[in-house]
Design a protein around this motif. Sequence first.
Motif, PDB file in Angstrom:
ATOM      1  N   PHE A  53     -55.081  14.234  28.049  1.00 26.84           N
ATOM      2  CA  PHE A  53     -56.261  13.898  27.252  1.00 26.84           C
ATOM      3  C   PHE A  53     -55.881  13.937  25.768  1.00 26.84           C
ATOM      4  CE2 PHE A  53     -60.785  14.671  25.958  1.00 26.84           C
ATOM      5  CZ  PHE A  53     -61.328  13.577  26.593  1.00 26.84           C
ATOM      6  N   VAL A  54     -55.824  12.763  25.172  1.00 22.30           N
ATOM      7  CA  VAL A  54     -55.302  12.639  23.806  1.00 22.30           C
ATOM      8  C   VAL A  54     -56.462  12.563  22.812  1.00 22.30           C
ATOM      9  CG1 VAL A  54     -53.871  11.235  22.281  1.00 22.30           C
ATOM     10  CG2 VAL A  54     -53.303  11.393  24.721  1.00 22.30           C
ATOM     11  N   VAL A  55     -56.451  13.459  21.827  1.00 19.38           N
ATOM     12  CA  VAL A  55     -57.492  13.482  20.794  1.00 19.38           C
ATOM     13  C   VAL A  55     -56.753  13.537  19.458  1.00 19.38           C
ATOM     14  CG1 VAL A  55     -59.573  14.651  19.954  1.00 19.38           C
ATOM     15  CG2 VAL A  55     -58.960  14.801  22.380  1.00 19.38           C
ATOM     16  N   ASP A  56     -56.451  12.355  18.898  1.00 18.83           N
ATOM     17  CA  ASP A  56     -55.424  12.318  17.848  1.00 18.83           C
ATOM     18  C   ASP A  56     -55.736  11.408  16.655  1.00 18.83           C
ATOM     19  OD1 ASP A  56     -55.158   9.818  18.955  1.00 18.83           O
ATOM     20  OD2 ASP A  56     -52.988   9.917  19.188  1.00 18.83           O
ATOM     21  N   GLY A  57     -56.992  11.038  16.464  1.00 14.65           N
ATOM     22  CA  GLY A  57     -57.327  10.184  15.318  1.00 14.65           C
ATOM     23  C   GLY A  57     -56.678   8.811  15.399  1.00 14.65           C
ATOM     24  N   GLY A  58     -56.184   8.456  16.599  1.00 17.50           N
ATOM     25  CA  GLY A  58     -55.624   7.115  16.809  1.00 17.50           C
ATOM     26  C   GLY A  58     -54.111   7.016  16.690  1.00 17.50           C
ATOM     27  N   ILE A  59     -53.427   8.142  16.446  1.00 20.00           N
ATOM     28  CA  ILE A  59     -51.974   8.094  16.178  1.00 20.00           C
ATOM     29  C   ILE A  59     -51.188   7.395  17.277  1.00 20.00           C
ATOM     30  CG2 ILE A  59     -49.889   9.490  15.799  1.00 20.00           C
ATOM     31  CD1 ILE A  59     -51.688  11.701  14.802  1.00 20.00           C
ATOM     32  N   THR A  60     -51.442   7.779  18.521  1.00 18.92           N
ATOM     33  CA  THR A  60     -50.609   7.240  19.606  1.00 18.92           C
ATOM     34  C   THR A  60     -50.921   5.775  19.908  1.00 18.92           C
ATOM     35  OG1 THR A  60     -52.155   8.238  21.176  1.00 18.92           O
ATOM     36  CG2 THR A  60     -50.114   9.430  20.771  1.00 18.92           C
ATOM     37  N   GLY A  61     -52.013   5.255  19.330  1.00 16.88           N
ATOM     38  CA  GLY A  61     -52.326   3.839  19.539  1.00 16.88           C
ATOM     39  C   GLY A  61     -51.854   2.955  18.402  1.00 16.88           C
ATOM     40  N   ALA A  62     -51.223   3.547  17.390  1.00 15.94           N
ATOM     41  CA  ALA A  62     -51.014   2.809  16.139  1.00 15.94           C
ATOM     42  C   ALA A  62     -49.594   2.290  15.946  1.00 15.94           C
ATOM     43  CB  ALA A  62     -51.366   3.714  14.968  1.00 15.94           C
ATOM     44  N   TYR A  63     -49.503   1.113  15.334  1.00 20.72           N
ATOM     45  CA  TYR A  63     -48.222   0.638  14.804  1.00 20.72           C
ATOM     46  C   TYR A  63     -48.340   0.681  13.282  1.00 20.72           C
ATOM     47  CZ  TYR A  63     -44.619  -2.841  13.515  1.00 20.72           C
ATOM     48  OH  TYR A  63     -43.585  -3.508  12.937  1.00 20.72           O
ATOM     49  N   VAL A  64     -49.081  -0.288  12.684  1.00 21.56           N
ATOM     50  CA  VAL A  64     -49.316  -0.259  11.237  1.00 21.56           C
ATOM     51  C   VAL A  64     -50.734   0.267  11.009  1.00 21.56           C
ATOM     52  CG1 VAL A  64     -49.453  -1.625   9.123  1.00 21.56           C
ATOM     53  CG2 VAL A  64     -47.744  -2.173  10.893  1.00 21.56           C
ATOM     54  N   THR A  65     -50.859   1.259  10.165  1.00 18.10           N
ATOM     55  CA  THR A  65     -52.172   1.879   9.939  1.00 18.10           C
ATOM     56  C   THR A  65     -52.847   1.256   8.707  1.00 18.10           C
ATOM     57  OG1 THR A  65     -51.165   3.618   8.602  1.00 18.10           O
ATOM     58  CG2 THR A  65     -51.429   4.066  10.945  1.00 18.10           C
ATOM     59  N   PRO A  66     -54.165   1.427   8.594  1.00 17.77           N
ATOM     60  CA  PRO A  66     -54.858   0.868   7.417  1.00 17.77           C
ATOM     61  C   PRO A  66     -54.370   1.514   6.124  1.00 17.77           C
ATOM     62  CG  PRO A  66     -56.422   1.595   9.101  1.00 17.77           C
ATOM     63  CD  PRO A  66     -55.084   2.113   9.510  1.00 17.77           C
ATOM     64  N   LEU A  67     -54.434   0.755   5.031  1.00 13.66           N
ATOM     65  CA  LEU A  67     -54.039   1.301   3.714  1.00 13.66           C
ATOM     66  C   LEU A  67     -55.115   2.242   3.196  1.00 13.66           C
ATOM     67  CD1 LEU A  67     -52.560  -1.862   1.971  1.00 13.66           C
ATOM     68  CD2 LEU A  67     -51.321   0.221   2.606  1.00 13.66           C
ATOM     69  N   ARG A 111     -47.005  12.567   6.915  1.00 10.93           N
ATOM     70  CA  ARG A 111     -47.601  12.548   8.253  1.00 10.93           C
ATOM     71  C   ARG A 111     -48.900  11.741   8.296  1.00 10.93           C
ATOM     72  NH1 ARG A 111     -44.307  16.432   7.245  1.00 10.93           N
ATOM     73  NH2 ARG A 111     -42.976  17.166   8.948  1.00 10.93           N
ATOM     74  N   LEU A 112     -49.711  11.900   7.260  1.00 11.14           N
ATOM     75  CA  LEU A 112     -51.029  11.250   7.285  1.00 11.14           C
ATOM     76  C   LEU A 112     -50.931   9.729   7.317  1.00 11.14           C
ATOM     77  CD1 LEU A 112     -53.189  13.501   4.930  1.00 11.14           C
ATOM     78  CD2 LEU A 112     -53.530  13.074   7.372  1.00 11.14           C
ATOM     79  N   VAL A 113     -49.824   9.190   6.802  1.00 15.98           N
ATOM     80  CA  VAL A 113     -49.664   7.735   6.798  1.00 15.98           C
ATOM     81  C   VAL A 113     -49.675   7.180   8.228  1.00 15.98           C
ATOM     82  CG1 VAL A 113     -47.126   7.694   6.815  1.00 15.98           C
ATOM     83  CG2 VAL A 113     -48.373   5.846   5.724  1.00 15.98           C
ATOM     84  N   HIS A 114     -49.349   8.018   9.194  1.00 17.39           N
ATOM     85  CA  HIS A 114     -49.300   7.573  10.595  1.00 17.39           C
ATOM     86  C   HIS A 114     -50.621   7.759  11.341  1.00 17.39           C
ATOM     87  CE1 HIS A 114     -45.030   6.910  10.265  1.00 17.39           C
ATOM     88  NE2 HIS A 114     -44.916   8.104   9.707  1.00 17.39           N
ATOM     89  N   VAL A 115     -51.617   8.321  10.646  1.00 18.97           N
ATOM     90  CA  VAL A 115     -52.907   8.594  11.307  1.00 18.97           C
ATOM     91  C   VAL A 115     -53.906   7.504  10.914  1.00 18.97           C
ATOM     92  CG1 VAL A 115     -54.717  10.307  11.693  1.00 18.97           C
ATOM     93  CG2 VAL A 115     -52.416  11.061  11.017  1.00 18.97           C
ATOM     94  N   PRO A 116     -54.300   6.637  11.849  1.00 22.74           N
ATOM     95  CA  PRO A 116     -55.243   5.577  11.496  1.00 22.74           C
ATOM     96  C   PRO A 116     -56.482   6.092  10.769  1.00 22.74           C
ATOM     97  CG  PRO A 116     -54.369   5.164  13.659  1.00 22.74           C
ATOM     98  CD  PRO A 116     -53.847   6.521  13.237  1.00 22.74           C
ATOM     99  N   MET A 117     -56.991   7.250  11.184  1.00 27.05           N
ATOM    100  CA  MET A 117     -58.195   7.768  10.527  1.00 27.05           C
ATOM    101  C   MET A 117     -57.895   8.355   9.148  1.00 27.05           C
ATOM    102  SD  MET A 117     -60.629   9.379  13.425  1.00 27.05           S
ATOM    103  CE  MET A 117     -61.274   8.375  14.754  1.00 27.05           C
ATOM    104  N   GLY A 118     -56.621   8.549   8.824  1.00 26.62           N
ATOM    105  CA  GLY A 118     -56.239   8.966   7.476  1.00 26.62           C
ATOM    106  C   GLY A 118     -56.564  10.404   7.126  1.00 26.62           C
ATOM    107  N   ARG A 119     -56.774  11.242   8.125  1.00 20.76           N
ATOM    108  CA  ARG A 119     -57.080  12.661   7.862  1.00 20.76           C
ATOM    109  C   ARG A 119     -56.603  13.508   9.026  1.00 20.76           C
ATOM    110  NH1 ARG A 119     -61.306  14.464  11.083  1.00 20.76           N
ATOM    111  NH2 ARG A 119     -62.653  12.860  11.985  1.00 20.76           N
ATOM    112  N   PHE A 120     -56.439  14.817   8.763  1.00 19.68           N
ATOM    113  CA  PHE A 120     -56.181  15.744   9.859  1.00 19.68           C
ATOM    114  C   PHE A 120     -57.491  15.980  10.614  1.00 19.68           C
ATOM    115  CE2 PHE A 120     -52.782  17.366   6.826  1.00 19.68           C
ATOM    116  CZ  PHE A 120     -51.748  16.747   7.515  1.00 19.68           C
ATOM    117  N   GLY A 121     -57.374  16.339  11.886  1.00 24.29           N
ATOM    118  CA  GLY A 121     -58.568  16.620  12.677  1.00 24.29           C
ATOM    119  C   GLY A 121     -59.138  17.988  12.343  1.00 24.29           C
ATOM    120  N   ASP A 122     -60.392  18.180  12.723  1.00 24.32           N
ATOM    121  CA  ASP A 122     -61.040  19.471  12.539  1.00 24.32           C
ATOM    122  C   ASP A 122     -60.972  20.211  13.875  1.00 24.32           C
ATOM    123  OD1 ASP A 122     -63.312  20.802  10.566  1.00 24.32           O
ATOM    124  OD2 ASP A 122     -63.595  21.276  12.688  1.00 24.32           O
TER     125      ASP A 122
END
Length: 254
Positions: A240-254, A205-216
């Motif tokens: 109101f989306v608060v998601d570490g960038g998931i819904t805006g992402a295609y390829v996430t940073p390594l 799952r984390l691979v899809h999160v641009p910020m690379g972490r779960f939210g607090d």
Amino acid sequence: MNRLEGRVAVITGAGSGIGLATARRFAAEGAVVVAADLNPAAAKAAAEEVGGEAVTVDVADEEQVRELFDGVAERHGRVDIAFNNAGISPPEDDSILDTDINAWERVMSVNATSVYYCCKYVLPHMRRQGKGSIINTASFVALLGAATSQIAYTASKGAVLSMTRELGVQFAREGIRVNALCPGPIATPMLMELFAKDPERAARRLVHVPMGRFGDPAEIAAAVAFLASDDSSFMTANTFVVDGGITGAYVTPL
Ligand code: NAD
């Protein structure tokens, strides 16, 4: 900030995770917090911590939800904020091929029908006041498809999202705002139980999160406090989306 000074706020699922973090944040901003939860000990602990009131309630039970909001209005004189947040994500809810009707109905009832009850029974109080803010917890899974399916959970959150939009539109001219919150994956007991204690499932799952972490949970509570306060006075029927960038992402940073 004291944006919620003197406001009466009902939080369902206040005993844990996002609800508990929001109870803390609301209280810190001056609100009178009613901590509602199915788990009486958790509701009591949350209420004691924030100097609020505990109510034991099953949000899937119409009569109990009606009593929750009528009781708060009677005891406190008003209901300014309803954070309809309680929800479940049980392991029996999985691929559509393996999820039976009992799991489907239970998840729909606790996650979606509950929001219908909470809105139905808080709205008359807010209409009388001519003011109110309702925040319903949906999820990023209402916006994105996942190959790791939890079919009933996803459908229930889609229902929350569309119901919220419709209520926001219907009551917009009565001073009542209704917004949906779509958190990304947040490190609460619900999520840790399901994914995070299994590093492989978490990594999937984390691979899809641009910020690379779960939210607090506190990061979601900050968003809820904004939606509850007059700082969001021109927002209603919103997703109101608060998601570490998931819904805006295609390829996430390594
Ligand atoms: P959690 O399990 O930590 O807390 C949920 C709380 O709701 C618990 O205290 C539980 O006792 C209570 N509850 C469960 N069933 C209830 C019922 N029938 N009546 C009253 N209370 C009940 O979960 P969380 O992660 O804080 O989730 C809160 C909300 O956020 C849920 O609606 C969930 O679907 C949603 N959400 C969570 C995440 C995440 O990653 N954690 C992401 C998106 C959306």
